[in-house]
Design a protein around this motif. Structure first.
Motif, PDB file in Angstrom:
ATOM      1  N   LEU A  64      23.560   5.433  17.323  1.00  0.00           N
ATOM      2  CA  LEU A  64      23.318   4.063  17.779  1.00  0.00           C
ATOM      3  C   LEU A  64      22.837   4.046  19.231  1.00  0.00           C
ATOM      4  CD1 LEU A  64      26.418   2.302  16.184  1.00  0.00           C
ATOM      5  CD2 LEU A  64      24.035   2.034  15.486  1.00  0.00           C
ATOM      6  N   MET A  65      23.477   4.822  20.100  1.00  0.00           N
ATOM      7  CA  MET A  65      23.062   4.852  21.500  1.00  0.00           C
ATOM      8  C   MET A  65      21.649   5.385  21.668  1.00  0.00           C
ATOM      9  SD  MET A  65      26.493   6.133  23.497  1.00  0.00           S
ATOM     10  CE  MET A  65      27.883   5.018  23.740  1.00  0.00           C
ATOM     11  N   GLN A  66      21.332   6.447  20.948  1.00  0.00           N
ATOM     12  CA  GLN A  66      19.992   7.012  21.059  1.00  0.00           C
ATOM     13  C   GLN A  66      18.933   6.067  20.519  1.00  0.00           C
ATOM     14  OE1 GLN A  66      19.936  10.980  19.392  1.00  0.00           O
ATOM     15  NE2 GLN A  66      21.699  11.643  20.591  1.00  0.00           N
ATOM     16  N   GLN A  67      19.262   5.319  19.491  1.00  0.00           N
ATOM     17  CA  GLN A  67      18.308   4.366  18.936  1.00  0.00           C
ATOM     18  C   GLN A  67      18.087   3.194  19.883  1.00  0.00           C
ATOM     19  OE1 GLN A  67      16.467   4.590  16.350  1.00  0.00           O
ATOM     20  NE2 GLN A  67      15.710   2.518  16.001  1.00  0.00           N
ATOM     21  N   VAL A  68      19.158   2.648  20.424  1.00  0.00           N
ATOM     22  CA  VAL A  68      19.039   1.473  21.285  1.00  0.00           C
ATOM     23  C   VAL A  68      18.330   1.817  22.593  1.00  0.00           C
ATOM     24  CG1 VAL A  68      20.352  -0.212  22.630  1.00  0.00           C
ATOM     25  CG2 VAL A  68      21.030   0.305  20.286  1.00  0.00           C
ATOM     26  N   LEU A  69      18.666   2.974  23.171  1.00  0.00           N
ATOM     27  CA  LEU A  69      18.106   3.349  24.472  1.00  0.00           C
ATOM     28  C   LEU A  69      16.840   4.182  24.357  1.00  0.00           C
ATOM     29  CD1 LEU A  69      21.418   4.255  26.320  1.00  0.00           C
ATOM     30  CD2 LEU A  69      20.112   2.146  26.478  1.00  0.00           C
ATOM     31  N   LEU A 104      21.220  -2.196  10.445  1.00  0.00           N
ATOM     32  CA  LEU A 104      20.236  -1.156  10.190  1.00  0.00           C
ATOM     33  C   LEU A 104      18.808  -1.673  10.318  1.00  0.00           C
ATOM     34  CD1 LEU A 104      19.703   1.751   9.359  1.00  0.00           C
ATOM     35  CD2 LEU A 104      19.868   1.043   6.969  1.00  0.00           C
ATOM     36  N   ARG A 105      18.494  -2.762   9.635  1.00  0.00           N
ATOM     37  CA  ARG A 105      17.120  -3.285   9.675  1.00  0.00           C
ATOM     38  C   ARG A 105      16.749  -3.823  11.058  1.00  0.00           C
ATOM     39  NH1 ARG A 105      14.454  -4.233   4.890  1.00  0.00           N
ATOM     40  NH2 ARG A 105      13.398  -6.037   5.788  1.00  0.00           N
ATOM     41  N   PRO A 106      17.619  -4.630  11.709  1.00  0.00           N
ATOM     42  CA  PRO A 106      17.244  -5.077  13.062  1.00  0.00           C
ATOM     43  C   PRO A 106      17.071  -3.927  14.050  1.00  0.00           C
ATOM     44  CG  PRO A 106      19.019  -6.432  12.186  1.00  0.00           C
ATOM     45  CD  PRO A 106      18.854  -5.291  11.246  1.00  0.00           C
ATOM     46  N   LEU A 107      17.966  -2.924  14.002  1.00  0.00           N
ATOM     47  CA  LEU A 107      17.868  -1.822  14.950  1.00  0.00           C
ATOM     48  C   LEU A 107      16.624  -0.969  14.713  1.00  0.00           C
ATOM     49  CD1 LEU A 107      21.572  -0.591  15.216  1.00  0.00           C
ATOM     50  CD2 LEU A 107      20.240  -1.779  16.955  1.00  0.00           C
ATOM     51  N   ALA A 108      16.119  -0.948  13.477  1.00  0.00           N
ATOM     52  CA  ALA A 108      14.901  -0.184  13.200  1.00  0.00           C
ATOM     53  C   ALA A 108      13.709  -0.739  13.969  1.00  0.00           C
ATOM     54  CB  ALA A 108      14.619  -0.178  11.705  1.00  0.00           C
ATOM     55  N   VAL A 109      13.762  -2.025  14.324  1.00  0.00           N
ATOM     56  CA  VAL A 109      12.674  -2.642  15.091  1.00  0.00           C
ATOM     57  C   VAL A 109      12.560  -2.005  16.473  1.00  0.00           C
ATOM     58  CG1 VAL A 109      11.850  -4.840  16.057  1.00  0.00           C
ATOM     59  CG2 VAL A 109      12.948  -4.790  13.819  1.00  0.00           C
ATOM     60  N   LEU A 110      13.655  -1.449  16.999  1.00  0.00           N
ATOM     61  CA  LEU A 110      13.637  -0.861  18.328  1.00  0.00           C
ATOM     62  C   LEU A 110      12.793   0.407  18.394  1.00  0.00           C
ATOM     63  CD1 LEU A 110      17.365  -1.317  19.393  1.00  0.00           C
ATOM     64  CD2 LEU A 110      15.385  -2.652  20.099  1.00  0.00           C
ATOM     65  N   GLU A 111      12.353   0.909  17.237  1.00  0.00           N
ATOM     66  CA  GLU A 111      11.440   2.036  17.250  1.00  0.00           C
ATOM     67  C   GLU A 111      10.049   1.622  17.724  1.00  0.00           C
ATOM     68  OE1 GLU A 111      11.548   3.815  13.427  1.00  0.00           O
ATOM     69  OE2 GLU A 111      13.664   4.387  13.541  1.00  0.00           O
ATOM     70  N   LEU A 112       9.764   0.317  17.701  1.00  0.00           N
ATOM     71  CA  LEU A 112       8.520  -0.211  18.233  1.00  0.00           C
ATOM     72  C   LEU A 112       8.656  -0.409  19.735  1.00  0.00           C
ATOM     73  CD1 LEU A 112       7.935  -2.972  15.521  1.00  0.00           C
ATOM     74  CD2 LEU A 112       7.006  -0.642  15.522  1.00  0.00           C
ATOM     75  N   ASP A 113       7.543  -0.631  20.409  1.00  0.00           N
ATOM     76  CA  ASP A 113       7.620  -0.968  21.820  1.00  0.00           C
ATOM     77  C   ASP A 113       8.121  -2.394  21.976  1.00  0.00           C
ATOM     78  OD1 ASP A 113       5.106  -2.849  22.150  1.00  0.00           O
ATOM     79  OD2 ASP A 113       4.444  -1.113  20.972  1.00  0.00           O
ATOM     80  N   ASP A 114       8.514  -2.744  23.196  1.00  0.00           N
ATOM     81  CA  ASP A 114       9.132  -4.046  23.437  1.00  0.00           C
ATOM     82  C   ASP A 114       8.214  -5.203  23.065  1.00  0.00           C
ATOM     83  OD1 ASP A 114      11.255  -2.630  24.313  1.00  0.00           O
ATOM     84  OD2 ASP A 114      11.191  -3.313  26.398  1.00  0.00           O
ATOM     85  N   ALA A 115       6.927  -5.069  23.383  1.00  0.00           N
ATOM     86  CA  ALA A 115       5.997  -6.168  23.092  1.00  0.00           C
ATOM     87  C   ALA A 115       5.886  -6.413  21.591  1.00  0.00           C
ATOM     88  CB  ALA A 115       4.629  -5.849  23.688  1.00  0.00           C
ATOM     89  N   SER A 116       5.783  -5.343  20.809  1.00  0.00           N
ATOM     90  CA  SER A 116       5.678  -5.506  19.352  1.00  0.00           C
ATOM     91  C   SER A 116       6.957  -6.084  18.775  1.00  0.00           C
ATOM     92  CB  SER A 116       5.367  -4.153  18.705  1.00  0.00           C
ATOM     93  OG  SER A 116       4.155  -3.621  19.193  1.00  0.00           O
ATOM     94  N   ALA A 117       8.104  -5.630  19.291  1.00  0.00           N
ATOM     95  CA  ALA A 117       9.380  -6.141  18.792  1.00  0.00           C
ATOM     96  C   ALA A 117       9.529  -7.628  19.100  1.00  0.00           C
ATOM     97  CB  ALA A 117      10.530  -5.354  19.402  1.00  0.00           C
ATOM     98  N   LYS A 118       9.136  -8.043  20.316  1.00  0.00           N
ATOM     99  CA  LYS A 118       9.242  -9.463  20.664  1.00  0.00           C
ATOM    100  C   LYS A 118       8.311 -10.322  19.830  1.00  0.00           C
ATOM    101  CE  LYS A 118      10.735  -8.740  25.447  1.00  0.00           C
ATOM    102  NZ  LYS A 118      10.364  -8.880  26.887  1.00  0.00           N
ATOM    103  N   SER A 119       7.150  -9.762  19.460  1.00  0.00           N
ATOM    104  CA  SER A 119       6.215 -10.528  18.630  1.00  0.00           C
ATOM    105  C   SER A 119       6.769 -10.821  17.245  1.00  0.00           C
ATOM    106  CB  SER A 119       4.895  -9.758  18.501  1.00  0.00           C
ATOM    107  OG  SER A 119       5.081  -8.561  17.746  1.00  0.00           O
TER     108      SER A 119
END
Length: 667
Positions: A86-91, A218-233
């Motif tokens: 979880l830490m590695q995924q979020v950060l 699981l599904r929301p955290l998978a979005v963090l694999e994108l860059d911040d701009a794509s995730a916010k979009s």
């Protein structure tokens, strides 16, 4: 990637996560079967698990000690690995884990403080106390790294500083309450020993809730694999998502620490191993990382039990995982995406050059003399503050060695830090930060415990070898990358982790020398006698004089290899000589005041801030500032909570750690 270094995403082929888990499970199965055979056989072991006979002591031992320990190891390993994923995924940071980010240390400190100051809080649930401590540690790391956008290296370095602070505070609590907390030394180092199923009953519901929450995220955290701009979009609230993910990781860590103490590097190792084995998606890493973490910790613990009858002391499992994790961290560092092959740049001058450096040196020397007079002549007694006459040797015989040792150690650490900063062109370099003091301390501890009646000369030689070995490791891991400052600092983190593991083993063994070792590790001058102080003072003065002829090298080496060669300087000879001198200075200073004073980082910077930029002036100014800092730290430590004492190294580490936090802004 330059130099053929592969990143995590470039590692293809090899074992699948399933095969990796199965392969690493084979030792677990073999050790499990061997352990059951030692206890009377597999059939007896299974019978003892399900329906033990109250008349058979072996079955009772299996039911209430062996099986609970195995179950707790599986649960704790899985929980820490899940928190690491979880830490590695979020950060987005492959080095993030409960131990590298200070969460485990925060949880441990909270439990120690609650045990001493508010034991009623433990009745509410140890996991909630640990959760509060881990959450505060994580918040402090965020506060330090937020301005740099939670950059991976800055986050890990912030975790290093938080670990330093929390470790220093925990050491202080143990020093002042050794009898009350002596039983917590083994537990705090990560002991899996059980005397019933209460630990399992506490841990499995919490980890079950945490696992279900991780599946829901699981599904929301998978979005963090994108860059911040794509995730916010996509309409995702990144702050809320990161807070939820890290909050869950802290909860899992706090739950494990509250039951078994600090277990090092399982949360770092398992997620990275399964990722290298091919688990790219978050769901795969959560599943296989959790399973592998359980397997790794259980295997390590069972292997340790096989040697428990051979080892002379009780070795906590958490210390063993820390010792295994340090090489893993060293292996991972070259695979990070850092600024590889960047040529070293001269450290920026933080202030204008002082117009009269000699006059400034006289002022610093005057301040040092006043501080020495303060340390020798002013103190507290049963009737309050009093001034001491210089000829009153009944008290002076105790103060002179302490002030002398503090000044000498400050001198040597300051010069060592100045040499490292000018040699590596790294403004954050120092013996403490780069792990040189930690390597020296490991060698000294092993020498104290393994060599019969070691002399001071033998310990200095052993410590010098340890410091020089740490320097060789730093050179070997960073030569091809051009000595990138961030990578150098991360190597220091790895060496520091190994030092923590060795320290935990030494202190948890029940040796009567443990209390003195703790005082020394904290930087206390209490045990220094007059003879030792005079010897180290003389050695410090001689080593300081040896650096003066090297000032020309120190002025030229930061200009780069071509310039140095053009001026007739043999680079290899110059670097080797300077590194040997740094090792000897660090060993002598560490032998006096322990490994974590941070004077080697603070004094050279303060000298630069005062405008002392030329090598000779820089060395002189740093030496005076280092002596001044350590003498004042020793005096403050003796007077702040009189009649109790705070070790001088502990006071200096709190000051130096604060400066390190400030220095993260300009890294």
């Amino acid at each position: 990637m330059p130099g053929g270094v592969r990143t995590f995403e470039q590692v293809k082929g090899g074992l699948s996560p399933l095969r990796a888990c199965l392969l690493l499970s084979l030792p677990l199965v073999l050790l499990l079967g061997n352990g059951l055979l030692d206890q009377g056989g597999i059939v007896l072991g299974l019978k003892a698990l399900v329906a033990p006979s109250l008349q058979e002591s072996r079955e009772l031992l299996l039911h209430y000690a062996w099986w609970p320990r195995l179950t707790v190891a599986l649960l704790a390993g899985g929980g820490l690995a899940l928190a690491g994923v979880l830490m590695q995924q979020v950060l987005r940071n492959p080095l993030a884990s409960p131990t590298t980010l200070g969460v485990a240390s925060g949880a441990n400190l909270a439990l120690l403080a609650a045990t001493l100051l508010a034991p009623g809080l433990l009745a509410l649930g140890r996991e909630w106390v640990a959760l509060a401590g881990g959450g505060l540690a994580m918040a402090l790391v965020f506060l330090l790294a937020w301005r740099r956008g939670l950059a991976p290296v800055v986050v890990v370095l912030a975790g290093l500083v938080v670990n330093l602070y929390l470790g220093a505070l925990a050491t202080a609590l143990l020093l002042f309450n050794h009898e009350l907390l002596s039983g917590l030394l083994i537990w705090g180092a990560g002991s899996l020993a059980q005397n019933g199923w209460s630990g399992v009953a506490t841990l499995w519901p919490q980890l079950t809730v945490g696992s279900v929450a991780a599946i829901c995220l699981l599904r929301p955290l998978a979005v963090l694999e994108l860059d911040d701009a794509s995730a916010k979009s996509l309409g995702v609230s990144l702050k809320a998502l990161r807070l939820a993910g890290l909050g869950l990781a802290v909860f899992l860590t706090g739950s494990v620490v509250s039951v078994v103490g600090i277990i090092g590097f399982i949360g770092l190792a398992a997620p990275n191993i399964v990722r290298l084995a091919g688990a790219r998606r978050l769901g795969q890493r959560l599943l296989w990382g959790t399973l592998l973490g359980a397997v790794l910790l259980a295997t390590t613990d069972l292997l340790l039990q096989q040697f428990s009858g051979v080892l002379p002391t009780l070795v906590p499992t958490g210390a063993v995982t820390g010792a295994l994790g340090a090489p893993l961290l060293m292996w991972l560092i070259p695979r990070l995406k850092l600024q590889a092959n960047r040529a070293p740049q001269p450290a920026a001058v933080l202030a204008n050059r002082h117009p009269a450096p000699e006059r400034l040196a006289v002022r610093l020397a005057t301040a040092l003399l006043l501080a020495i007079g303060l340390g020798l002549l002013l103190g507290q007694g049963a009737d309050g503050w009093y001034g001491l006459a210089p000829h009153d040797w009944s008290v002076m015989q105790w103060r002179v060695p302490r002030v002398t040792a503090a000044a000498a150690s400050g001198l040597m650490l300051a010069i060592a830090g100045t040499l490292l900063q000018r040699l590596s062109a790294n403004p954050m370099a120092s013996p403490e930060v780069l792990g040189i003091s930690g390597g020296c301390a490991i060698a000294l501890m092993l020498g104290i415990f393994l060599i019969p009646a070691p002399t001071s000369g033998m310990l200095v030689a052993v410590g010098t070898l340890g410091a020089f070995a740490s320097l060789l490791v730093l050179v070997a891991f960073n030569r091809r990358s051009g000595f990138v400052p961030e990578r150098l600092l991360l190597c220091g983190v790895a060496i520091g982790a190994l030092f923590d593991a060795v320290r935990s083993v030494m202190l948890a063994g029940g040796d009567p020398r443990g209390q003195q070792m703790m005082a020394w590790l904290a930087g206390s001058t209490y045990y220094v006698d007059l003879g030792s102080a005079l010897v180290v003072g003389t050695m410090a003065a001689l080593l300081a004089l040896c650096t003066l002829p090297l000032s020309r090298w120190l002025d030229i080496l930061p200009l780069g290899a071509p310039t140095a060669l053009a001026l007739g300087i043999s680079l290899n000879r110059a670097r080797l000589g300077l590194l040997l001198l740094v090792a000897l200075l660090t060993a002598c200073a560490t032998l006096m005041v322990g490994p974590l004073s941070f004077v080697g980082l603070l004094a050279p910077h303060m000298a630069r801030l005062l405008g002392l930029s030329r090598a000779r002036h820089h060395l002189l100014g740093a030496a005076l500032v280092g002596m001044l800092l350590m003498v004042l730290a020793d005096w403050v430590g003796r007077q702040a909570i009189f009649p109790y004492e705070i070790p001088a190294g502990l006071v200096a580490s709190l000051i130096g750690g604060a400066y390190f936090m400030w220095g993260l802004r300009s890294l």
